[in-house]
Design an enzyme around this catalytic site. Structure first.
Site, PDB file in Angstrom:
ATOM      1  N   ARG A   1       0.820  -1.222   0.000  1.00 36.46           N
ATOM      2  CA  ARG A   1       0.000   0.000   0.000  1.00 36.46           C
ATOM      3  C   ARG A   1       0.849   1.266   0.000  1.00 36.46           C
ATOM      4  O   ARG A   1       0.513   2.280  -0.612  1.00 36.46           O
ATOM      5  CB  ARG A   1      -0.981  -0.038   1.169  1.00 36.46           C
TER       6      ARG A   1
ATOM      7  N   HIS B   1     -10.682 -17.911 -17.145  1.00 36.07           N
ATOM      8  CA  HIS B   1     -11.356 -16.598 -17.113  1.00 36.07           C
ATOM      9  C   HIS B   1     -10.950 -15.773 -18.336  1.00 36.07           C
ATOM     10  O   HIS B   1     -11.790 -15.250 -19.063  1.00 36.07           O
ATOM     11  CB  HIS B   1     -10.975 -15.864 -15.822  1.00 36.07           C
ATOM     12  N   GLU B   2      -9.640 -15.715 -18.599  1.00 40.51           N
ATOM     13  CA  GLU B   2      -9.161 -14.913 -19.741  1.00 40.51           C
ATOM     14  C   GLU B   2      -9.570 -15.548 -21.067  1.00 40.51           C
ATOM     15  O   GLU B   2      -9.945 -14.852 -22.008  1.00 40.51           O
ATOM     16  CB  GLU B   2      -7.638 -14.761 -19.675  1.00 40.51           C
TER      17      GLU B   2
ATOM     18  N   GLU C   1     -17.359 -11.047 -17.990  1.00 40.73           N
ATOM     19  CA  GLU C   1     -16.566 -11.609 -16.874  1.00 40.73           C
ATOM     20  C   GLU C   1     -17.035 -13.006 -16.473  1.00 40.73           C
ATOM     21  O   GLU C   1     -16.332 -13.714 -15.781  1.00 40.73           O
ATOM     22  CB  GLU C   1     -16.656 -10.674 -15.661  1.00 40.73           C
TER      23      GLU C   1
ATOM     24  N   TRP D   1     -13.102   4.525   2.313  1.00 40.02           N
ATOM     25  CA  TRP D   1     -12.721   3.179   1.889  1.00 40.02           C
ATOM     26  C   TRP D   1     -12.824   2.217   3.069  1.00 40.02           C
ATOM     27  O   TRP D   1     -13.455   1.166   2.983  1.00 40.02           O
ATOM     28  CB  TRP D   1     -11.312   3.208   1.311  1.00 40.02           C
TER      29      TRP D   1
ATOM     30  N   ARG E   1     -15.024  -1.136   3.865  1.00 38.19           N
ATOM     31  CA  ARG E   1     -14.348  -2.424   4.088  1.00 38.19           C
ATOM     32  C   ARG E   1     -14.767  -3.005   5.440  1.00 38.19           C
ATOM     33  O   ARG E   1     -15.017  -4.219   5.565  1.00 38.19           O
ATOM     34  CB  ARG E   1     -12.836  -2.211   4.057  1.00 38.19           C
TER      35      ARG E   1
ATOM     36  N   HIS F   1      -7.650  -2.272 -10.317  1.00 35.85           N
ATOM     37  CA  HIS F   1      -8.745  -1.687 -11.094  1.00 35.85           C
ATOM     38  C   HIS F   1      -8.962  -0.219 -10.801  1.00 35.85           C
ATOM     39  O   HIS F   1      -9.544   0.485 -11.637  1.00 35.85           O
ATOM     40  CB  HIS F   1     -10.018  -2.483 -10.844  1.00 35.85           C
TER      41      HIS F   1
ATOM     42  N   ARG G   1     -18.927  -5.179 -12.331  1.00 38.53           N
ATOM     43  CA  ARG G   1     -19.032  -6.239 -13.339  1.00 38.53           C
ATOM     44  C   ARG G   1     -18.683  -7.610 -12.753  1.00 38.53           C
ATOM     45  O   ARG G   1     -19.270  -8.611 -13.161  1.00 38.53           O
ATOM     46  CB  ARG G   1     -18.123  -5.931 -14.517  1.00 38.53           C
TER      47      ARG G   1
HETATM   48  O1  LIG Z   1      -9.187  -8.515 -12.778  1.00 39.50           O
HETATM   49  C1  LIG Z   1      -9.530  -9.674 -12.951  1.00 39.50           C
HETATM   50  C2  LIG Z   1      -9.106 -10.426 -14.207  1.00 39.50           C
HETATM   51  C3  LIG Z   1      -8.674  -9.447 -15.300  1.00 39.50           C
HETATM   52  C4  LIG Z   1      -9.759  -9.200 -16.400  1.00 39.50           C
HETATM   53  O2  LIG Z   1      -9.808 -10.327 -17.239  1.00 39.50           O
HETATM   54  O3  LIG Z   1     -11.037  -9.038 -15.835  1.00 39.50           O
HETATM   55  C5  LIG Z   1      -9.375  -7.939 -17.235  1.00 39.50           C
HETATM   56  C6  LIG Z   1      -9.256  -6.682 -16.362  1.00 39.50           C
HETATM   57  C7  LIG Z   1      -8.785  -5.534 -17.200  1.00 39.50           C
HETATM   58  C8  LIG Z   1      -7.428  -5.376 -17.470  1.00 39.50           C
HETATM   59  C9  LIG Z   1      -6.991  -4.308 -18.245  1.00 39.50           C
HETATM   60  C10 LIG Z   1      -7.905  -3.398 -18.795  1.00 39.50           C
HETATM   61  C11 LIG Z   1      -9.276  -3.568 -18.553  1.00 39.50           C
HETATM   62  C12 LIG Z   1      -9.719  -4.642 -17.763  1.00 39.50           C
HETATM   63  N1  LIG Z   1     -10.440  -7.736 -18.216  1.00 39.50           N
HETATM   64  C13 LIG Z   1     -10.211  -8.041 -19.514  1.00 39.50           C
HETATM   65  O4  LIG Z   1      -9.162  -8.445 -19.939  1.00 39.50           O
HETATM   66  C14 LIG Z   1     -11.359  -7.789 -20.430  1.00 39.50           C
HETATM   67  C15 LIG Z   1     -12.619  -7.514 -19.945  1.00 39.50           C
HETATM   68  C16 LIG Z   1     -13.685  -7.282 -20.807  1.00 39.50           C
HETATM   69  C17 LIG Z   1     -13.486  -7.330 -22.182  1.00 39.50           C
HETATM   70  C18 LIG Z   1     -12.217  -7.587 -22.673  1.00 39.50           C
HETATM   71  C19 LIG Z   1     -11.157  -7.823 -21.815  1.00 39.50           C
HETATM   72  N2  LIG Z   1     -10.288 -10.346 -12.065  1.00 39.50           N
HETATM   73  C20 LIG Z   1     -10.761  -9.656 -10.862  1.00 39.50           C
HETATM   74  C21 LIG Z   1     -11.879 -10.402 -10.157  1.00 39.50           C
HETATM   75  C22 LIG Z   1     -11.795 -11.874 -10.271  1.00 39.50           C
HETATM   76  C23 LIG Z   1     -12.532 -12.503 -11.256  1.00 39.50           C
HETATM   77  C24 LIG Z   1     -12.488 -13.901 -11.369  1.00 39.50           C
HETATM   78  C25 LIG Z   1     -11.679 -14.635 -10.505  1.00 39.50           C
HETATM   79  C26 LIG Z   1     -10.907 -13.995  -9.510  1.00 39.50           C
HETATM   80  C27 LIG Z   1     -10.967 -12.602  -9.405  1.00 39.50           C
HETATM   81  C28 LIG Z   1      -9.574  -9.482  -9.875  1.00 39.50           C
HETATM   82  O5  LIG Z   1      -8.507 -10.075 -10.136  1.00 39.50           O
HETATM   83  O6  LIG Z   1      -9.787  -8.734  -8.924  1.00 39.50           O
HETATM   84 ZN   LIG Z   2     -12.168 -10.551 -16.816  1.00 37.53          ZN
END
Ligand SMILES: O=C(CCC(O)(O)[C@H](Cc1ccccc1)NC(=O)c1ccccc1)N[C@@H](Cc1ccccc1)C(=O)O
Ligand SMILES: [Zn+2]
Length: 595
Positions: free
Chosen positions: A155, A351-352, A379, A455, A459, A483, A492
């Site tokens: 942090r 996920h990806e 997502e 925040w 939390r 994020h 989302r």
């Molecule tokens: O952030 C992510 C995975 C990355 C992503 O695939 O959602 C990614 C995030 C991102 C990265 C850079 C710019 C914008 C968004 N999203 C994508 O790659 C994406 C999303 C929508 C359309 C196209 C690509 N998951 C979240 C929540 C999560 C989700 C699922 C399991 C565990 C945790 C996290 O880690 O806190």
């Molecule tokens: Zn994602």
């Protein structure tokens, strides 16, 4: 004239052709910076973003030649509506440069952050990145001080360095939203759901899941107090945030060995993967095979060559946080992630790959429709498949269950459900609260000097976690989560965690599954695959209730399928915590666990 639909459609074709040139260039420049963070690549990225924003502005101005709001052709009207919605590109050039700069600064700080002075290190100047080192410490360490060092250090190296840039970003994002006819940037973000009373709907879903979360929280708190006997837990009932196996306490899966109902029946997939010499590529091949066995599309040949699936070892700075990339030319699709060989990363890979599958399914839609039906849909795709992959039945099939383990063993099944709960139920309040905080910031209800206080109010109130060390208003802990500096909305994921169980239920029915929902594996069901594909092909050409209906037959989000999935565990938890006080005070106690 303004109502000539034929001429309007010709213009839409021209827009698409032009967009399929401008967007790939902007994506390519962004990719280059993300996979090699240098000032030079940053300048190229800014240049390309400027060019794209000029194209967006020009296109917006041309939409004014048409009376598109009164078009009867819904598809054309919806395309104009999306083309006219140009977001931050509406800003005049100098302000657009400022907001892009503020965002780049924060992203760079986050991705380059390293933490030094590790307790017990001979050389205090040795510094560690989040991926893999700090993540692994948060996942495995049971040393209160080491966990607190990683938690506080991260942090200090991220959020603490961002408040000025963040305030600048908020001001300009709100200005852009105002110019586009929204009350603030949060109003703009919520508009993508095209849902009346969206905030109210989210609150109702959250309230519907609170009791389940409180059961899991009470159980985890009880067991963590045993593990960290002698260390300070606040009387107000929160759990110190650094003890939950994750840098943000958003997923508690790394506490499985502590929390499994039957510790003698482990689900140690990571160990099995390592024993079988799993590589990153094998993880992707496994995921791709699950998609193609459902009748969905394989990855294009270029995908593996052009993607970045491992953290580069040449010392360059990259954005390690996973992401999937659509280059909007119907040919280039990539994933960028710093994969580790663990079960968590096998889930992230799915996920990806879910994002890329969506890209492939809607690639022939007009460019502005190449989005999820709503951001939660995008997502959810990969996570829905991962719900099947994670089952003991499927793990057995792919030889990731210990040979002596019987997938139908009821105790193993309960361990499996606990493992799922530590990821899915634990996540719910976190997935909800990030944008609760941001929406208030965009509304101007939270000022810069209240960022951190608000925040921690959220939390402490919603997630029931407390800071392990004292926090001040000079801290900016929201900025320690990817994020926020990356300006990626978060509700989302909350939406995804709800609807992925609705999708799972519907697809399991389609696949002919009988029995408890948590035992369902849709693997090889082309019926289920076809339903999913039909929904994905829509992109954002229809409003999301139409897409939801295509899979589930319903038009609303609801938590009943998630609750049904976890029912057996809920019964077990109720017995386990019957002597515990469920929940916590809204405010965190004022003790700080410096011990
Ligand atoms: O952030 C992510 C995975 C990355 C992503 O695939 O959602 C990614 C995030 C991102 C990265 C850079 C710019 C914008 C968004 N999203 C994508 O790659 C994406 C999303 C929508 C359309 C196209 C690509 N998951 C979240 C929540 C999560 C989700 C699922 C399991 C565990 C945790 C996290 O880690 O806190
Ligand atoms: Zn994602």
């Amino acid at each position: 004239d303004r109502n000539n639909i034929t001429a309007a459609k010709i213009w839409l074709e021209e827009y698409n052709t032009e967009a399929e040139k401008v967007r790939p260039e902007a994506q390519e420049a962004s990719w280059t910076w993300n996979t090699n963070i240098t000032d030079y690549n940053n300048r190229l990225k800014l240049e390309a973003e400027k060019k794209k924003s000029e194209f967006d502005k020009r296109s917006y101005n041309q939409t004014l030649n048409w009376d598109w709001k009164n078009f009867t052709e819904i598809n054309a009207k919806r395309q104009f509506y999306k083309i006219a919605d140009i977001g931050e590109s509406v800003l005049p050039t100098d302000k657009f440069q400022q907001i892009t700069k503020a965002k780049s600064n924060m992203q760079s700080v986050y991705s380059k952050a390293r933490v030094c002075n590790k307790p017990g290190d001979q050389d205090p100047s040795k510094c560690y990145p989040l991926n893999p080192t700090l993540e692994n410490i948060m996942a495995k360490s049971t040393d209160w001080k080491e966990l607190a060092w990683a938690w506080e250090g991260w942090r200090n190296e991220t959020g603490r360095k961002m408040p000025d840039d963040y305030e600048k970003f908020v001001e300009l994002a709100n200005e852009a939203a105002g110019m586009n006819g929204y009350t603030d940037n949060g109003d703009y973000w919520r508009s993508w759901y095209e849902t009346e009373n969206f905030e109210k709907q989210m609150e109702e879903l959250f309230i519907g899941l609170k009791d389940l979360y409180k059961l899991l929280h009470a159980y985890a708190r009880k067991k963590l107090k045993e593990r960290f006997v002698g260390h300070p837990f606040p009387d107000s009932g929160q759990i110190p945030a650094h003890l939950l196996g994750n840098m943000w306490a958003q997923s508690w899966g790394n506490l499985f060995t502590l929390l499994a109902p039957y510790p003698g029946k482990p689900l140690d997939v990571t160990e099995m993967m390592r024993e079988q010499n799993y590589t990153t590529r094998k993880m992707f091949d496994l995921s791709e095979k699950f998609f193609t066995d459902l009748g969905l599309d394989p990855m294009p040949p270029k995908f593996y060559n052009d993607s970045m699936l491992d953290k580069p070892e040449d010392g360059r700075d990259v954005v390690c946080h996973a992401s999937a990339w659509d280059f909007y030319n119907r040919k280039d699709f990539r994933i960028k992630q710093c994969t580790q060989v663990t079960m968590d990363w096998l889930i992230t890979t799915h996920h990806e790959m879910g994002h890329v599958q969506y890209f492939l399914q809607y690639k022939d839609q007009p460019v502005v429709f190449r989005r999820g039906a709503n951001p939660g849909f995008h997502e959810a795709i990969g996570d829905v498949l991962a719900l099947s992959v994670s089952t003991p039945k499927h793990l057995k099939k792919i030889n990731l269950l210990r040979p002596n383990q019987n997938p139908d063993d009821e105790e193993l099944q309960l361990n499996f459900l606990m493992n799922q709960a530590l990821k899915k139920i634990a996540f719910i309040p976190f997935g909800y609260l990030i944008d609760q905080w941001r929406w208030k910031v965009f509304k101007g209800e939270t000022k810069k000097d209240e960022y951190n206080e608000d925040w921690w109010n959220l939390r402490c109130k919603h997630q029931g976690v407390s800071p392990p060390v004292q926090r001040f208003n000079t801290d900016f802990d929201a900025g320690s989560k990817f994020h926020v500096p990356n300006n990626t909305p978060y509700i989302r994921y909350f939406v995804s965690y709800v609807i992925q169980f609705q999708f799972h239920k519907a697809l399991c029915k389609e696949a002919g599954h009988n029995g408890p929902l948590h035992k369902c594996d849709i693997d090889q069901s082309t019926e289920a695959g076809n339903k999913l594909a039909a929904m994905m092909k829509l992109g954002s050409s229809k409003e999301w209730p139409d897409a939801m209906e295509a899979i589930t037959g319903q038009r609303k989000m609801n938590v009943s399928d998630l609750i049904e999935y976890f029912a057996p565990l809920e019964d077990w938890l109720k017995k386990e915590v019957k002597n515990e006080t469920l929940g916590w005070d809204d405010q965190c106690g004022r003790i700080w666990g410096n011990g």
